[in-house]
Each structure stands twice: as C-alpha cells, then as structure tokens.
Design a protein around this motif. Structure first.
Motif, PDB file in Angstrom:
ATOM      1  N   ILE A  38       0.866  -1.170   0.000  1.00  0.00           N
ATOM      2  CA  ILE A  38       0.000   0.000   0.000  1.00  0.00           C
ATOM      3  C   ILE A  38       0.903   1.220   0.000  1.00  0.00           C
ATOM      4  CG2 ILE A  38      -1.820   1.255   1.210  1.00  0.00           C
ATOM      5  CD1 ILE A  38      -1.514  -1.996   2.635  1.00  0.00           C
ATOM      6  N   ARG A  39       0.716   2.104  -0.965  1.00  0.00           N
ATOM      7  CA  ARG A  39       1.439   3.380  -0.989  1.00  0.00           C
ATOM      8  C   ARG A  39       0.410   4.469  -0.735  1.00  0.00           C
ATOM      9  NH1 ARG A  39       6.802   3.183  -2.868  1.00  0.00           N
ATOM     10  NH2 ARG A  39       7.384   1.088  -3.575  1.00  0.00           N
ATOM     11  N   ALA A  40       0.485   5.044   0.446  1.00  0.00           N
ATOM     12  CA  ALA A  40      -0.597   5.902   0.929  1.00  0.00           C
ATOM     13  C   ALA A  40      -0.206   7.371   0.951  1.00  0.00           C
ATOM     14  CB  ALA A  40      -1.008   5.474   2.338  1.00  0.00           C
ATOM     15  N   LEU A  41      -1.170   8.221   0.624  1.00  0.00           N
ATOM     16  CA  LEU A  41      -0.981   9.656   0.812  1.00  0.00           C
ATOM     17  C   LEU A  41      -0.608   9.927   2.272  1.00  0.00           C
ATOM     18  CD1 LEU A  41      -4.154  10.965  -1.079  1.00  0.00           C
ATOM     19  CD2 LEU A  41      -1.788  11.069  -1.906  1.00  0.00           C
ATOM     20  N   PRO A  42       0.195  10.961   2.531  1.00  0.00           N
ATOM     21  CA  PRO A  42       0.587  11.244   3.920  1.00  0.00           C
ATOM     22  C   PRO A  42      -0.597  11.427   4.868  1.00  0.00           C
ATOM     23  CG  PRO A  42       1.945  12.512   2.411  1.00  0.00           C
ATOM     24  CD  PRO A  42       0.870  11.869   1.578  1.00  0.00           C
ATOM     25  N   SER A  43      -1.742  11.818   4.331  1.00  0.00           N
ATOM     26  CA  SER A  43      -2.924  12.035   5.175  1.00  0.00           C
ATOM     27  C   SER A  43      -3.659  10.745   5.503  1.00  0.00           C
ATOM     28  CB  SER A  43      -3.890  12.990   4.461  1.00  0.00           C
ATOM     29  OG  SER A  43      -4.323  12.433   3.224  1.00  0.00           O
ATOM     30  N   GLN A  44      -3.250   9.622   4.896  1.00  0.00           N
ATOM     31  CA  GLN A  44      -3.937   8.353   5.114  1.00  0.00           C
ATOM     32  C   GLN A  44      -3.020   7.336   5.773  1.00  0.00           C
ATOM     33  OE1 GLN A  44      -5.411   7.664   1.000  1.00  0.00           O
ATOM     34  NE2 GLN A  44      -7.452   7.919   1.865  1.00  0.00           N
ATOM     35  N   ASP A  45      -3.613   6.463   6.565  1.00  0.00           N
ATOM     36  CA  ASP A  45      -2.872   5.411   7.262  1.00  0.00           C
ATOM     37  C   ASP A  45      -2.946   4.125   6.440  1.00  0.00           C
ATOM     38  OD1 ASP A  45      -1.754   3.546   8.940  1.00  0.00           O
ATOM     39  OD2 ASP A  45      -3.263   3.731  10.526  1.00  0.00           O
ATOM     40  N   PRO A  46      -1.818   3.642   5.898  1.00  0.00           N
ATOM     41  CA  PRO A  46      -1.868   2.414   5.106  1.00  0.00           C
ATOM     42  C   PRO A  46      -2.317   1.205   5.916  1.00  0.00           C
ATOM     43  CG  PRO A  46       0.403   3.037   5.571  1.00  0.00           C
ATOM     44  CD  PRO A  46      -0.458   4.188   5.983  1.00  0.00           C
ATOM     45  N   GLY A  47      -2.149   1.274   7.231  1.00  0.00           N
ATOM     46  CA  GLY A  47      -2.593   0.186   8.083  1.00  0.00           C
ATOM     47  C   GLY A  47      -4.095  -0.028   8.025  1.00  0.00           C
ATOM     48  N   GLU A  48      -4.859   1.017   7.700  1.00  0.00           N
ATOM     49  CA  GLU A  48      -6.309   0.872   7.597  1.00  0.00           C
ATOM     50  C   GLU A  48      -6.692  -0.032   6.427  1.00  0.00           C
ATOM     51  OE1 GLU A  48      -8.063   4.716   7.454  1.00  0.00           O
ATOM     52  OE2 GLU A  48      -7.468   5.268   9.487  1.00  0.00           O
ATOM     53  N   VAL A  49      -5.913   0.029   5.347  1.00  0.00           N
ATOM     54  CA  VAL A  49      -6.165  -0.851   4.203  1.00  0.00           C
ATOM     55  C   VAL A  49      -5.925  -2.300   4.601  1.00  0.00           C
ATOM     56  CG1 VAL A  49      -5.408  -1.491   1.889  1.00  0.00           C
ATOM     57  CG2 VAL A  49      -5.645   0.926   2.508  1.00  0.00           C
ATOM     58  N   ALA A  50      -4.809  -2.541   5.284  1.00  0.00           N
ATOM     59  CA  ALA A  50      -4.506  -3.895   5.747  1.00  0.00           C
ATOM     60  C   ALA A  50      -5.591  -4.400   6.689  1.00  0.00           C
ATOM     61  CB  ALA A  50      -3.136  -3.922   6.430  1.00  0.00           C
ATOM     62  N   ASP A  51      -6.077  -3.513   7.556  1.00  0.00           N
ATOM     63  CA  ASP A  51      -7.131  -3.919   8.495  1.00  0.00           C
ATOM     64  C   ASP A  51      -8.420  -4.283   7.764  1.00  0.00           C
ATOM     65  OD1 ASP A  51      -5.421  -3.535  10.620  1.00  0.00           O
ATOM     66  OD2 ASP A  51      -6.182  -1.528  11.105  1.00  0.00           O
ATOM     67  N   GLN A  52      -8.733  -3.555   6.703  1.00  0.00           N
ATOM     68  CA  GLN A  52      -9.939  -3.866   5.929  1.00  0.00           C
ATOM     69  C   GLN A  52      -9.823  -5.239   5.282  1.00  0.00           C
ATOM     70  OE1 GLN A  52     -11.341  -0.703   3.245  1.00  0.00           O
ATOM     71  NE2 GLN A  52     -10.206   0.766   4.493  1.00  0.00           N
ATOM     72  N   LEU A  53      -8.641  -5.543   4.752  1.00  0.00           N
ATOM     73  CA  LEU A  53      -8.459  -6.847   4.115  1.00  0.00           C
ATOM     74  C   LEU A  53      -8.489  -7.965   5.154  1.00  0.00           C
ATOM     75  CD1 LEU A  53      -8.006  -8.252   1.409  1.00  0.00           C
ATOM     76  CD2 LEU A  53      -5.541  -8.145   1.859  1.00  0.00           C
ATOM     77  N   LYS A  54      -7.895  -7.725   6.303  1.00  0.00           N
ATOM     78  CA  LYS A  54      -7.929  -8.728   7.371  1.00  0.00           C
ATOM     79  C   LYS A  54      -9.364  -9.005   7.805  1.00  0.00           C
ATOM     80  CE  LYS A  54      -3.397  -7.516   9.342  1.00  0.00           C
ATOM     81  NZ  LYS A  54      -2.707  -6.903  10.513  1.00  0.00           N
ATOM     82  N   ALA A  55     -10.159  -7.951   7.949  1.00  0.00           N
ATOM     83  CA  ALA A  55     -11.558  -8.117   8.363  1.00  0.00           C
ATOM     84  C   ALA A  55     -12.322  -8.928   7.324  1.00  0.00           C
ATOM     85  CB  ALA A  55     -12.211  -6.753   8.571  1.00  0.00           C
ATOM     86  N   TYR A  56     -12.084  -8.646   6.045  1.00  0.00           N
ATOM     87  CA  TYR A  56     -12.746  -9.404   4.986  1.00  0.00           C
ATOM     88  C   TYR A  56     -12.328 -10.868   5.053  1.00  0.00           C
ATOM     89  CZ  TYR A  56     -14.276 -10.757   0.293  1.00  0.00           C
ATOM     90  OH  TYR A  56     -14.887 -11.391  -0.765  1.00  0.00           O
ATOM     91  N   ALA A  57     -11.053 -11.123   5.277  1.00  0.00           N
ATOM     92  CA  ALA A  57     -10.561 -12.495   5.360  1.00  0.00           C
ATOM     93  C   ALA A  57     -11.209 -13.243   6.519  1.00  0.00           C
ATOM     94  CB  ALA A  57      -9.036 -12.488   5.520  1.00  0.00           C
ATOM     95  N   GLU A  58     -11.279 -12.591   7.684  1.00  0.00           N
ATOM     96  CA  GLU A  58     -11.791 -13.254   8.883  1.00  0.00           C
ATOM     97  C   GLU A  58     -13.300 -13.443   8.846  1.00  0.00           C
ATOM     98  OE1 GLU A  58     -10.396 -10.793  12.016  1.00  0.00           O
ATOM     99  OE2 GLU A  58      -8.283 -11.351  11.750  1.00  0.00           O
ATOM    100  N   GLN A  59     -14.001 -12.488   8.231  1.00  0.00           N
ATOM    101  CA  GLN A  59     -15.462 -12.523   8.270  1.00  0.00           C
ATOM    102  C   GLN A  59     -16.088 -13.217   7.062  1.00  0.00           C
ATOM    103  OE1 GLN A  59     -16.671  -8.436   8.793  1.00  0.00           O
ATOM    104  NE2 GLN A  59     -15.283  -8.146  10.536  1.00  0.00           N
ATOM    105  N   GLN A  60     -15.420 -13.142   5.913  1.00  0.00           N
ATOM    106  CA  GLN A  60     -16.025 -13.651   4.690  1.00  0.00           C
ATOM    107  C   GLN A  60     -15.352 -14.925   4.155  1.00  0.00           C
ATOM    108  OE1 GLN A  60     -18.795 -12.286   3.431  1.00  0.00           O
ATOM    109  NE2 GLN A  60     -18.788 -10.722   5.035  1.00  0.00           N
ATOM    110  N   VAL A  61     -14.035 -14.950   4.152  1.00  0.00           N
ATOM    111  CA  VAL A  61     -13.321 -16.042   3.481  1.00  0.00           C
ATOM    112  C   VAL A  61     -13.035 -17.208   4.423  1.00  0.00           C
ATOM    113  CG1 VAL A  61     -11.261 -16.655   2.144  1.00  0.00           C
ATOM    114  CG2 VAL A  61     -12.294 -14.383   1.883  1.00  0.00           C
ATOM    115  N   LEU A  62     -12.453 -16.916   5.576  1.00  0.00           N
ATOM    116  CA  LEU A  62     -12.032 -17.987   6.478  1.00  0.00           C
ATOM    117  C   LEU A  62     -13.182 -18.874   6.954  1.00  0.00           C
ATOM    118  CD1 LEU A  62      -9.582 -19.244   7.809  1.00  0.00           C
ATOM    119  CD2 LEU A  62      -9.880 -17.655   9.736  1.00  0.00           C
ATOM    120  N   PRO A  63     -14.354 -18.348   7.288  1.00  0.00           N
ATOM    121  CA  PRO A  63     -15.437 -19.248   7.722  1.00  0.00           C
ATOM    122  C   PRO A  63     -15.789 -20.293   6.663  1.00  0.00           C
ATOM    123  CG  PRO A  63     -15.948 -16.993   8.334  1.00  0.00           C
ATOM    124  CD  PRO A  63     -14.739 -16.928   7.459  1.00  0.00           C
TER     125      PRO A  63
END
Length: 381
Positions: A255-280
């Motif tokens: 993730i290459r993020a604008l200085p005003s954005q936290d790239p960790g939020e993108v990773a968190d969104q993907l993790k949430a999708y993995a845990e809630q949608q894919v892994l089950p």
C-alpha cells in the motif's frame, strides 16, 4: 577530476547491495573523516555485519543540519550492463555505475565538502548520517534515529539526498508491505470440492484488495502522482501440481498511501474481509484452514509545510522555490516522525536508478557541490 567525482569512484567500487555488508564503505568513510579530525559514531545491526554512521562538524550547542544518505544499492542481477556496474565509467558527460544516482553521488558530494567544513567557522553544526538497508524497507536508519532521539537537541533540518534533479521535494507517500499466507486442505483434483483450494481463496482476497484500491481513489491530493493512495499485489506463489488441490498459497502486496492516510487501515480492511467472509467458508470444509498476515516493511509518508523554515532553507540552498513531491519513498518520513524537519533534494534522477547503466550527470554532481557549498556558507560566520 573533482573531489566529489574521485570519491564517487571509490564509493561505487564497494558492492553494497542490500544483501551484502556495507562495512567496507562505512570504514572507508570513518577513516576519511578521521583524516580531517572528525570523529564518527557507528551504530551496528545485531549481527555487526552492517552499520550506520553519524558524524558532526561544528559547534554542538545549537541545532544544525543533517545531510543524510543510504549506503545500500539494489542488485544488478539479470541486468544487461554495458559497463562494469561496480566501477565508475565516464562517458558523454555521464558517470555510470550502480548507485551513482541512488544515491552515492550525493554522499560523494557531502564527503567532498568536509575539508571546507572543518576549516570554516561554523555557527551551527553539519551532521553526516549514512544508513544501511534503505532499499529493503528503511531498516537501518531506525536504530540511528533511536540514538539521536535520546539527545537533548534535535537538528533544525535534514536533507535526504535522493535523486530529485536538485529540485526541492517536500513530500512523498508512505508505504506498507504485507505478506498473506493462505493455508487450505490438499486433495486429488478429481475431488476438488472436498479440499480447500488455497490459490482460489488467495485470489478472492486479491480481488477484494483491488476493490479497496478502487475506493481509495475517492481521496485525492493533486500534489502527488498518482494523486491517490494505491495498492498492488507484486508476488504470488502456490500449488504443487495441476491434479492436486493446493493447500498453500502466498502473496505479497503493498500500500502506498498519501501522507494524510494510514496504510494500516487498508490492511485492516483486508484482514476483516478475510476473517469474516473467506475464512469461515474455508474452515467449514477443513478446520485446519488459516489465513495469516505478516508485515514485511513500512515507512511513513512525508509532507513538509511550504511555509516552514525547512522549506525556506532548501529553497535558498537549491536556488528554487518550486517545491514538488516524488512517487518513491525515502527515509524522510522517519526523520520527520522523529521531530527533525525534513526535505528531499539530491543530484540525478530516479529514472536512472535501479536500472542497468545507472548514471548521474557530471552537471548534476557539480550542481550538488554548489548547493552544499551555499549551505555551508549560510552557516559560516
């Protein structure tokens, strides 16, 4: 041959590819500085196979200026060079060799200034900071900054000498590099529904990552190119044979993020999708299924105010009030996060960096000498 070109010839001769040690170069610089009575402080990695260097010239009771560069270079493997990559070759006003642009040219100019600095009656100090492993995630400079953060007086400016054509740069994006390991259940491909296909589920995650990337385009900053945060998957591996449902798949993304954005939020969104949608769905077939995320590297973005003292100083030194941004990352965000105002300005162009027959022009190297000379004259009594 100018002093900076002589020094660049020596620096290029050290193979400081990130996978190698940089100690020969660091020890050369330490001894070179010692020849002018300048003491260097070395900050080693845990294996003591690499080191940062920090040295100061001038009075230490006031805030000074840091001239910072990284000593490592990218590999030459598989590249078609027409000249020896670890020898300096001059041709048609260009100086060829690995690291000439990124960024040993700047380091050579900094070292070439040392004899004048030690003779000058400086009002403020000039600090030289050299780091290792910038090319693999800005790793080395972090231990150096930990040392500097313990000191009571922070520098008033850091000039990162990445290649910008000697144009002052006040901003770049931050970066987060991640690895995702998907573990499923292998079986014969004739019974594919009874297995958990790790590649297919990894592909689903990559698809979601692309959708997140599309949403990132809604937030824009015209100072950057592209003017929005980006994501991309760069490496993927998995599978043993076509007739075996693959149990494992791995992919790396950034993730290459604008200085005003936290790239960790993108990773968190993907993790949430993995845990809630894919892994089950995976674990409904095999309870042993798993999805793991690992951070590979990260560095913050940089955005320095155009009205700041740091911006005015680099404008004076470079002779340009036209501030810009760059697409690539630097150690500047880490210096800035440590409370040291930072700009990026150095000789050459990243268009030549990381390529075969990398070069910096003689004109750019001479221009960098002039920029640094204006800097030290501004600090002299």
């Amino acid at each position: 041959m100018s002093r900076s070109r002589q020094l660049l010839q020596t620096l290029v001769g050290f193979d400081t590819t990130s996978r190698e040690s940089n100690l020969q170069l660091i020890e050369f610089v330490r001894d070179y500085l010692a020849g002018f009575g300048v003491t260097s402080e070395l900050v080693y990695n845990e294996e003591r196979s690499k080191a940062n260097l920090f040295a100061s010239i001038g009075p230490l009771e006031l805030a000074g200026i840091v001239l910072s560069g990284h000593t490592d270079v990218v590999p030459v493997d598989g590249q078609a060079w027409s000249v020896p990559p670890f020898e300096l070759t001059e041709r048609d006003g260009k100086l060829f060799g690995r690291g000439t642009a990124d960024m040993k040219g700047y380091i050579a100019c900094v070292l070439a200034l040392v004899p004048e600095l030690v003779k000058a009656d400086l009002r403020r100090p000039v600090h030289i900071a050299l780091s290792y492993d910038e090319e693999v995630g800005c790793l080395g400079v972090r231990s150096l900054l930990k040392v500097l953060e313990q000191r009571p007086l922070k520098p008033m400016l850091c000039i990162i000498g990445e290649p910008t054509g000697l144009k002052p740069v006040l901003g770049h994006k931050g970066k987060l590099a991640m690895r995702c390991d998907v573990h499923g259940e292998a079986c014969h491909s004739a019974y594919a529904p009874y297995g958990v296909n790790a590649i297919e589920h990894a592909a689903e995650l990559i698809g979601e990552l692309g959708r997140i990337g599309q949403r990132l385009r809604d937030t824009r900053d015209a100072r950057f190119d592209p003017p929005f945060s980006t994501v991309q998957t760069g490496v993927m591996s998995g599978g043993k044979a076509l007739n075996i449902v693959p149990a494992d798949c791995r992919f790396d993304f950034e993730i290459r993020a604008l200085p005003s954005q936290d790239p960790g939020e993108v990773a968190d969104q993907l993790k949430a999708y993995a845990e809630q949608q894919v892994l089950p769905r995976m674990q409904a077939v095999s309870a042993q299924s798993a999805i793991r995320f690992t951070e590979l590297s990260a560095y913050p973005g940089l955005v320095t105010d155009e009205c700041s003292q740091a911006a005015q100083l680099i404008a004076d030194f470079s002779g340009s009030q036209e501030f810009g941004t760059v697409a690539f990352g630097t150690e500047g965000g880490l210096f800035d996060a440590a409370g040291i105002p930072t700009v990026v300005c150095g000789p050459g162009s990243m268009d030549q960096g990381h390529k075969p027959d990398e070069f910096v022009s003689v004109e750019q190297l001479d221009g960098c000498d002039e920029m640094l000379r204006r800097m030290y004259l501004s600090l002299s009594r």
